[in-house]
Design a protein around this motif. Structure first.
Motif, PDB file in Angstrom:
ATOM      1  N   PRO A 273       7.199 -64.525  74.112  1.00 42.21           N
ATOM      2  CA  PRO A 273       7.947 -63.606  74.965  1.00 42.21           C
ATOM      3  C   PRO A 273       8.992 -62.819  74.182  1.00 42.21           C
ATOM      4  O   PRO A 273       9.327 -63.167  73.048  1.00 42.21           O
ATOM      5  N   SER A 274       9.491 -61.807  74.813  1.00 43.78           N
ATOM      6  CA  SER A 274      10.505 -60.974  74.165  1.00 43.78           C
ATOM      7  C   SER A 274      11.727 -61.817  73.806  1.00 43.78           C
ATOM      8  O   SER A 274      12.169 -62.646  74.597  1.00 43.78           O
ATOM      9  N   GLY A 275      12.195 -61.638  72.623  1.00 42.39           N
ATOM     10  CA  GLY A 275      13.388 -62.379  72.198  1.00 42.39           C
ATOM     11  C   GLY A 275      13.064 -63.742  71.622  1.00 42.39           C
ATOM     12  O   GLY A 275      13.978 -64.510  71.307  1.00 42.39           O
ATOM     13  N   SER A 276      11.790 -64.035  71.450  1.00 39.31           N
ATOM     14  CA  SER A 276      11.437 -65.373  70.982  1.00 39.31           C
ATOM     15  C   SER A 276      11.586 -65.516  69.473  1.00 39.31           C
ATOM     16  O   SER A 276      11.550 -66.625  68.948  1.00 39.31           O
ATOM     17  N   GLY A 277      11.732 -64.420  68.763  1.00 40.51           N
ATOM     18  CA  GLY A 277      11.995 -64.520  67.328  1.00 40.51           C
ATOM     19  C   GLY A 277      10.877 -64.009  66.434  1.00 40.51           C
ATOM     20  O   GLY A 277      10.895 -64.231  65.226  1.00 40.51           O
ATOM     21  N   LYS A 278       9.944 -63.279  67.001  1.00 43.44           N
ATOM     22  CA  LYS A 278       8.800 -62.809  66.211  1.00 43.44           C
ATOM     23  C   LYS A 278       9.248 -61.864  65.095  1.00 43.44           C
ATOM     24  O   LYS A 278       8.908 -62.048  63.923  1.00 43.44           O
ATOM     25  N   THR A 279      10.001 -60.841  65.503  1.00 41.08           N
ATOM     26  CA  THR A 279      10.455 -59.863  64.523  1.00 41.08           C
ATOM     27  C   THR A 279      11.306 -60.538  63.454  1.00 41.08           C
ATOM     28  O   THR A 279      11.154 -60.272  62.260  1.00 41.08           O
ATOM     29  N   THR A 280      12.173 -61.431  63.908  1.00 40.55           N
ATOM     30  CA  THR A 280      13.038 -62.115  62.960  1.00 40.55           C
ATOM     31  C   THR A 280      12.211 -62.864  61.908  1.00 40.55           C
ATOM     32  O   THR A 280      12.480 -62.774  60.711  1.00 40.55           O
ATOM     33  N   LEU A 281      11.181 -63.552  62.364  1.00 44.24           N
ATOM     34  CA  LEU A 281      10.368 -64.320  61.434  1.00 44.24           C
ATOM     35  C   LEU A 281       9.668 -63.403  60.434  1.00 44.24           C
ATOM     36  O   LEU A 281       9.673 -63.653  59.224  1.00 44.24           O
TER      37      LEU A 281
ATOM     38  N   ASP B  26       4.708 -55.562  62.599  1.00 46.82           N
ATOM     39  CA  ASP B  26       5.479 -55.940  63.779  1.00 46.82           C
ATOM     40  C   ASP B  26       5.059 -55.055  64.950  1.00 46.82           C
ATOM     41  O   ASP B  26       5.381 -53.867  64.983  1.00 46.82           O
ATOM     42  N   GLU B  27       4.326 -55.652  65.865  1.00 44.82           N
ATOM     43  CA  GLU B  27       3.820 -54.936  67.044  1.00 44.82           C
ATOM     44  C   GLU B  27       3.220 -53.585  66.685  1.00 44.82           C
ATOM     45  O   GLU B  27       3.655 -52.546  67.181  1.00 44.82           O
ATOM     46  N   PRO B  28       2.219 -53.572  65.841  1.00 43.43           N
ATOM     47  CA  PRO B  28       1.673 -52.290  65.373  1.00 43.43           C
ATOM     48  C   PRO B  28       0.998 -51.505  66.499  1.00 43.43           C
ATOM     49  O   PRO B  28       0.887 -50.292  66.399  1.00 43.43           O
TER      50      PRO B  28
ATOM     51  N   THR C  66       2.705 -59.600  68.373  1.00 40.57           N
ATOM     52  CA  THR C  66       2.197 -58.831  69.501  1.00 40.57           C
ATOM     53  C   THR C  66       2.563 -59.464  70.838  1.00 40.57           C
ATOM     54  O   THR C  66       2.933 -60.625  70.910  1.00 40.57           O
ATOM     55  N   HIS C  67       2.455 -58.638  71.859  1.00 43.07           N
ATOM     56  CA  HIS C  67       2.581 -59.108  73.236  1.00 43.07           C
ATOM     57  C   HIS C  67       1.226 -59.084  73.936  1.00 43.07           C
ATOM     58  O   HIS C  67       1.074 -59.583  75.029  1.00 43.07           O
ATOM     59  N   ASP C  68       0.336 -58.418  73.245  1.00 41.51           N
ATOM     60  CA  ASP C  68      -0.874 -57.949  73.915  1.00 41.51           C
ATOM     61  C   ASP C  68      -1.998 -58.994  73.812  1.00 41.51           C
ATOM     62  O   ASP C  68      -2.370 -59.423  72.717  1.00 41.51           O
TER      63      ASP C  68
HETATM   64  N1  LIG Z   1      20.840 -57.920  64.810  1.00 41.61           N
HETATM   65  C1  LIG Z   1      20.923 -58.837  65.796  1.00 41.61           C
HETATM   66  N2  LIG Z   1      22.125 -59.216  66.250  1.00 41.61           N
HETATM   67  C2  LIG Z   1      22.215 -60.149  67.208  1.00 41.61           C
HETATM   68  N3  LIG Z   1      21.205 -60.731  67.779  1.00 41.61           N
HETATM   69  C3  LIG Z   1      19.954 -60.388  67.393  1.00 41.61           C
HETATM   70  C4  LIG Z   1      19.772 -59.415  66.379  1.00 41.61           C
HETATM   71  N4  LIG Z   1      18.441 -59.279  66.170  1.00 41.61           N
HETATM   72  C5  LIG Z   1      17.841 -60.126  67.020  1.00 41.61           C
HETATM   73  N5  LIG Z   1      18.749 -60.806  67.745  1.00 41.61           N
HETATM   74  C6  LIG Z   1      18.464 -61.822  68.725  1.00 41.61           C
HETATM   75  O1  LIG Z   1      17.634 -62.767  68.142  1.00 41.61           O
HETATM   76  C7  LIG Z   1      16.633 -63.181  69.039  1.00 41.61           C
HETATM   77  C8  LIG Z   1      15.275 -62.965  68.442  1.00 41.61           C
HETATM   78  O2  LIG Z   1      15.040 -61.600  68.332  1.00 41.61           O
HETATM   79  P1  LIG Z   1      13.695 -60.932  67.811  1.00 41.61           P
HETATM   80  O3  LIG Z   1      13.922 -59.481  67.618  1.00 41.61           O
HETATM   81  O4  LIG Z   1      13.213 -61.695  66.645  1.00 41.61           O
HETATM   82  O5  LIG Z   1      12.718 -61.169  69.041  1.00 41.61           O
HETATM   83  P2  LIG Z   1      11.243 -60.652  69.290  1.00 41.61           P
HETATM   84  O6  LIG Z   1      10.451 -61.845  69.515  1.00 41.61           O
HETATM   85  O7  LIG Z   1      10.853 -59.747  68.202  1.00 41.61           O
HETATM   86  O8  LIG Z   1      11.387 -59.872  70.636  1.00 41.61           O
HETATM   87  P3  LIG Z   1      10.556 -58.563  71.123  1.00 41.61           P
HETATM   88  O9  LIG Z   1       9.262 -59.055  71.565  1.00 41.61           O
HETATM   89  O10 LIG Z   1      11.383 -58.069  72.250  1.00 41.61           O
HETATM   90  O11 LIG Z   1      10.509 -57.639  69.969  1.00 41.61           O
HETATM   91  C9  LIG Z   1      16.858 -62.409  70.315  1.00 41.61           C
HETATM   92  O12 LIG Z   1      17.548 -63.234  71.252  1.00 41.61           O
HETATM   93  C10 LIG Z   1      17.710 -61.262  69.895  1.00 41.61           C
HETATM   94  O13 LIG Z   1      18.588 -60.946  70.958  1.00 41.61           O
END
Ligand SMILES: Nc1ncnc2c1ncn2[C@@H]1O[C@H](COP(=O)(O)OP(=O)(O)OP(=O)(O)O)[C@@H](O)[C@H]1O
Ligand SMILES: [Mg+2]
Lengths: 229, 406, 411
Positions: free
Chosen positions: A41-49, A168-170, A201-203
């Motif tokens: 789900p959104s915010g789960s940390g995909k982009t961060t990883l 990342d979500e291409p 992805t979400h898809d």
């Molecule tokens: N620069 C930042 N500053 C503060 N919090 C952040 C930052 N970047 C991400 N977060 C938080 O870290 C968590 C993980 O974010 P991330 O972007 O990795 O999620 P995601 O899985 O990619 O979500 P989405 O599907 O919406 O892209 C989220 O709760 C987000 O709010």
């Protein structure tokens, strides 16, 4: 043999009074030549990883190695070199350098690597042909559709034969047909060139393409399964 | 409401707003400081010249200015005395002088000078000389053999207070008259040329030496209110026979008058140049600000916002930028002028060069209110004027354009 | 490709780039014109002063310049002349002797400087032979004749043909007196000179003031102002070998007219201060353009960094962009400033009554011709270039602080 190893990777964001544990201890390994989707789900940390694996951001703790190199202990300049040779990126949008044509965007990576002009041109042309943009060498990003832009981005990501492409979500900005075509392209590159692909992805359709699916939730891996070949 | 909106809009990008404000601040500051320096310099030049020997007004025999010899003196100063007694405003001072070319010499040297015969008492109230004496003392009224000489002349002649000098000049009978004087004091002047040019003796001694009787070369007067110079001149002129020339310092000092008259235009040109330099920045910044918000403006237009309101909004933003820059710029400008005015800018280290270009030894920058007004009006009015361009641009964004813009 | 990218980047926002270039060009053009104008007037000032007063170089007895003592002479001018003949960069030279003296006409007496000049040599070195308004210049074998300035002639009530009596003190302390006839009246335009000096033939001077063969000044004109320092060096070295009992020194126009030289320096410095202020204002008004260029493109930089572009390379790209804008502006400014200056250089500028009056005070009469030179063309724009590039350094270095992730998520 694994190309990416994450060991208890943690990452938190502090902003003002807010404290977000984006990744709460991730341990995964990805084998060379894999075609992996990260969902959740959104915010789960995909982009961060993905950012941590690509060395765009630094982890708080834990260890990440890419192609036997420890990303987590590298300096910025070393990371730049790592990204240049080992990693290709594809983003959701704003992928290309707007002032460069499709061909030049692809060439640019090789320019950074110091590939001679003529070889650059040849490789860029052939890769663009491969991704189906034969007629569009000299168009600027603004003159290409979203799908075409993502193709250029893929071409650019793989042109220098990196070990791994992080996307990342291409497909998020594309319609399902175009998204499918892009995935087929990525799959083809994965098979022909043995480049590892990790994409988020979400898809559901995209997840179905992946041969391995990692599910994240609240910064933790909740599911990790491989599709049988 | 409009004001609030505009104010918040300019702080959407604090960095940009700060930078353009600094540009306006530096601009306004340099306008004020350069203007004040120039004014202070010319004021000082006028003051020095008036104090040196000119005074506010001088009266001569009409042949004297083109041929300054003792023959062309005012043989009987009675008419002048009467006119002065009748027309001088309360608080004025005047003095009569004998002033002719002469040769001064001692055993080793001789050179040409201007011999000034003064009445020590009244002269002290009109010109610089009494306060300028640095060695020895000022002339006593009954000292008919004393002479005051400039420091530069004393150095050149390798002489000092107490030593003798011989003066030679042509007397009323066209014979060479000569007489020995003893140096009672040396003076320093703003310009070294003054120290080399003038020597002062008692008027009676000069008259006697030149066989001039009661004759005087000039009357110099000093008014309490310098604004009344022209009026007093006219009155004196009317009450004196046509054989007298009455001139104000403006007529007596043509070069300084010329400096004064180009000052206004010069300062204005400087204001314009500085404004143009910052005008480019203002236009560019405002253009950036409106293009950044192109979607917003497009939307507003789509919602039926009248173009004029948008123009007004953008102009208000520019208004705030300008006002902030002007406020701080003026504050810094006044502060620096205030400090510089306290200490003065000492140019004496520049020596001969400063003297050559006519600079005084110390400049006290002076703020002229009219300059401050001009500077601010230039910045404010022209600043708003050039903002019309980005403002008009903003009012003409169509929704389609706005959406096409990434 | 970097160049190509930079070039395309600066034209992404044509209007902004154009305005920035114009701001730079404006400053550049203004400085070219102003400096040409200043240099032009300095040159006129120096040339007219040199031609009328001092020449470029003089050889004098040591101490003469400060004391003007008639006893401090150059005893053997021909020996100095022989040295000058061999000194490269010297165009012409002449001898002069000067003393203070009483000059009387029928009606008037004044104390002034009497200058003995060599009629032939003087005509080659100074302009005096060209500025005779009434009467004539000396013939080569002139004897008891004098040239007087216009103002002095008026003060003395004399015209060509009238007699003047000179009365002074000879080099040996004796009374020196002679009668001369006014041969010509000149006008240099410099009041002090036209009022305070009188020229007689050198031979007469030497005779009347008991100078023998001696003179006070050997006045030399160089081929150009630029040739002065070298000629002075050569000359000084040669003079030490002359072996006079009182040493001779070579002085250049700066030492002979310190007021003129320092006055020019002051004018130049005060001008420079104003130009620097102006450039700083320009710098701040274009700083925004350079800064915005990086903040608008933050995401793009994020992508580039993700691709492996190093911060150094980004800095280089940005510097290239700002240099391009700056250089275009500068070149434009130089062209416009050069053309405007050139236009006025041909036609001269008439500054109008009040300014002309002031200029005359400094020996500049009539129209003023700005002098376009390599220096005036390059100095101002050079300063603008440096300050502008320094300005662009801030954003270019600022980009190094960008972190890829932040850049990519920047809105
Ligand atoms: N620069 C930042 N500053 C503060 N919090 C952040 C930052 N970047 C991400 N977060 C938080 O870290 C968590 C993980 O974010 P991330 O972007 O990795 O999620 P995601 O899985 O990619 O979500 P989405 O599907 O919406 O892209 C989220 O709760 C987000 O709010
Ligand atoms: Mg995400």
């Amino acid at each position: 043999m694994s190309i990416v190893e994450c060991k208890d990777v943690k990452k938190a964001y502090r902003q003002d009074h807010l404290f977000v544990q984006a990744l709460g201890g991730i341990t995964v390994t990805v084998a060379r030549g894999a075609f992996v989707a990260i969902a959740g789900p959104s915010g789960s940390g995909k982009t961060t990883l993905l950012n941590l694996i690509g060395g765009l951001d630094t982890a708080d703790s834990g260890r990440i190695t890419v192609d036997e190199k420890t990303v987590t202990s590298m300096r910025q300049s070393e990371l730049a070199v790592l990204r240049l040779y080992k990693i290709g990126f594809v983003f959701q949008s704003y992928n290309l350098i707007p002032v460069l044509s499709a061909l030049e965007n692809v060439e640019y990576v090789m320019l950074l690597q110091g590939v001679p002009q003529r070889e650059r041109r040849e490789r860029a042309c052939s890769i663009l042909d491969e991704v189906g943009l034969k007629e569009m060498y000299h168009r600027r990003p603004a003159e290409l559709s979203g799908g075409q832009q993502q193709r250029v981005a893929v071409a650019r990501a793989i042109v220098s034969n990196p070990s791994i492409v992080l996307a990342d979500e291409p497909t998020a900005n594309l319609d399902s047909k175009t998204g499918k075509e892009l995935l087929q392209l990525m799959e083809k590159m994965n098979e022909e060139r043995e480049i590892t692909f990790i994409f988020s992805t979400h898809d559901q359709m995209v997840m179905d393409y992946a041969r391995r699916l990692i599910i994240l939730r609240d910064g933790l891996v909740t599911d990790d399964r491989s599709r049988d070949p | 409401m409009h004001l609030q909106l505009a104010w918040r809009n300019i702080w959407r990008n604090p960095r940009r707003t700060t930078i353009i404000t600094i540009a306006v601040v530096v601009g306004v500051w340099s306008m004020l400081v350069v203007g004040a320096l120039d004014r202070g310099m010319i004021d000082q030049m006028v003051r020095n010249a008036i104090a040196t020997l000119t005074g506010d007004i001088q009266i001569h025999h009409d042949g004297y200015r083109s041929d300054p010899v003792i023959e062309n003196s005012i043989a009987d100063p009675k008419d002048v005395h009467n006119a002065l007694a009748r027309h001088l405003p309360e608080g004025s001072f005047w003095t009569a002088r004998v002033r002719v070319n002469a040769i001064v010499s001692n055993a080793r040297y001789s050179t040409g000078v201007t011999l000034v015969g003064i009445d020590p008492e009244s002269e002290a109230r009109v010109s610089f000389i009494k306060t300028a004496v640095v060695d020895g003392h000022y002339l006593a009224s009954d000292d008919t053999t004393g002479i005051l000489v400039g420091r530069a002349l004393v150095d050149k002649f390798e002489t000092k207070v107490g030593h003798k000098l011989v003066l030679m000049s042509q007397d009323t009978e066209r014979e060479i008259a000569s007489r020995a004087f003893r140096i009672t004091g040396t003076f320093r002047a703003e310009l070294e040329a003054t120290e080399r040019q003038f020597v002062f003796v008692n008027k009676a001694a000069a008259q006697e030496m030149l066989k001039a009787g009661n004759g005087i070369s000039e009357v110099s007067l000093f008014l309490p209110d310098h604004e009344t110079v022209d009026m007093v001149r006219d009155k004196l002129k009317a009450s004196l026979p046509p054989a007298y020339e009455v001139e104000t310092w403006r007529e007596l000092l043509p070069i300084i008058t010329a400096y004064l008259s180009i000052m206004d235009s010069w300062i204005f040109i400087w204001y314009l140049v500085v404004f143009i330099a910052m005008g480019f920045g203002i236009v560019n910044t405002m253009l950036m600000a409106v293009f950044e918000r192109i979607r917003e403006f497009g939307l507003l237009t789509a919602l039926g916002m009248k173009p004029w309101w948008i123009i007004k909004g953008v102009l208000l933003e520019a208004f705030f930028l300008l006002i902030m820059g002007m406020a701080v710029g003026n504050a810094f400008g006044f502060a620096s002028v205030f400090i510089l005015n306290r200490t003065g800018i000492d140019l004496s280290a520049l020596g001969a060069g400063a003297e050559y270009v006519g600079l005084p030894r110390v400049i006290y920058p002076t703020v002229y209110i009219q300059d401050v007004i001009t500077a601010n009006v230039v910045v404010f009015v022209l600043g708003l004027l050039i903002t019309i361009y980005p403002a008009a641009k903003a009012s003409r964004f169509t929704p389609v354009e706005a959406l096409a813009h990434i | 490709m970097d160049t190509k990218m930079a070039w395309r980047n600066i034209w992404r926002n044509r209007r902004r780039t154009f305005l920035t270039m114009t701001a730079i060009a404006f400053a550049g053009a203004l400085l070219v014109f102003m400096l040409s104008f200043q240099f032009g007037s300095y040159e006129v000032m120096i040339n007219s002063a040199v031609k009328i007063h001092t020449g470029h170089l003089q050889v004098q007895a040591e101490g003469y310049n400060e004391r003007k003592d008639i006893r401090l002479v150059v005893p053997d001018p021909e020996a100095v002349a022989a040295v000058l003949e061999k000194t490269p960069g010297i165009e012409a030279y002449t001898f002069r002797a000067t003393t203070f003296s009483l000059v009387s006409s029928r009606d008037r007496t004044y104390g002034i400087a009497v200058i003995g000049i060599d009629p032939k040599g003087e005509a080659r070195v100074s302009t005096i032979s060209d500025i005779i308004r009434e009467g004539e210049y000396f013939s080569d074998d002139a004897t008891s004749q004098a040239l007087v300035g216009e103002l002095l002639a008026r003060n003395l009530h004399v015209r060509p043909g009238d007699e003047l009596t000179l009365l002074g003190q000879g080099r040996d302390g004796s009374i020196a007196a002679t009668v001369v006839a006014v041969k010509g009246v000149y006008r240099s335009g410099q009041d002090e000179f036209d009022r305070g000096a009188l020229q007689i033939p050198l031979a007469l001077f030497q005779d009347v003031f008991a100078m023998g063969e001696a003179v006070h000044e050997v006045v030399a004109l160089c081929t150009s102002l630029g040739a002065v320092p070298e000629a002075k060096g050569t000359l000084s070295a040669a003079l030490t070998r002359l072996n006079e009992n009182r040493p001779l020194v070579a002085l250049d126009w700066k030492e002979l007219m310190p007021g003129l030289y320092q006055g020019i320096s002051i004018d130049l410095i005060s001008g420079l201060i104003m130009y620097v202020l102006l450039i700083v204002v320009v710098a701040f008004s274009i700083l925004n353009t350079f800064l915005m260029a990086i903040f608008e493109r933050t995401r793009e930089f994020g992508v580039m960094m993700a691709m492996g572009t190093t911060p150094g390379r980004l800095t280089k790209l940005l510097l290239m962009e700002s240099s391009m804008i700056t250089i275009f502006g500068i070149v434009g400014g130089m062209i416009v400033g050069g053309l405007v200056t050139w236009y006025f250089q041909v036609d001269g500028i008439n500054l109008g009554g009040d300014v002309s009056e002031i200029m005359r005070e400094f020996g500049i009469s009539g129209r003023l011709y700005p002098q376009l030179s390599l220096l005036s063309l390059s100095f101002g724009p050079g300063a603008v270039l440096i300050i502008t590039l320094l300005t662009s350094l801030y954003p270019a270095l600022r980009v190094r602080r960008f972190r890829p992730v932040e850049a990519l998520t920047y809105v």
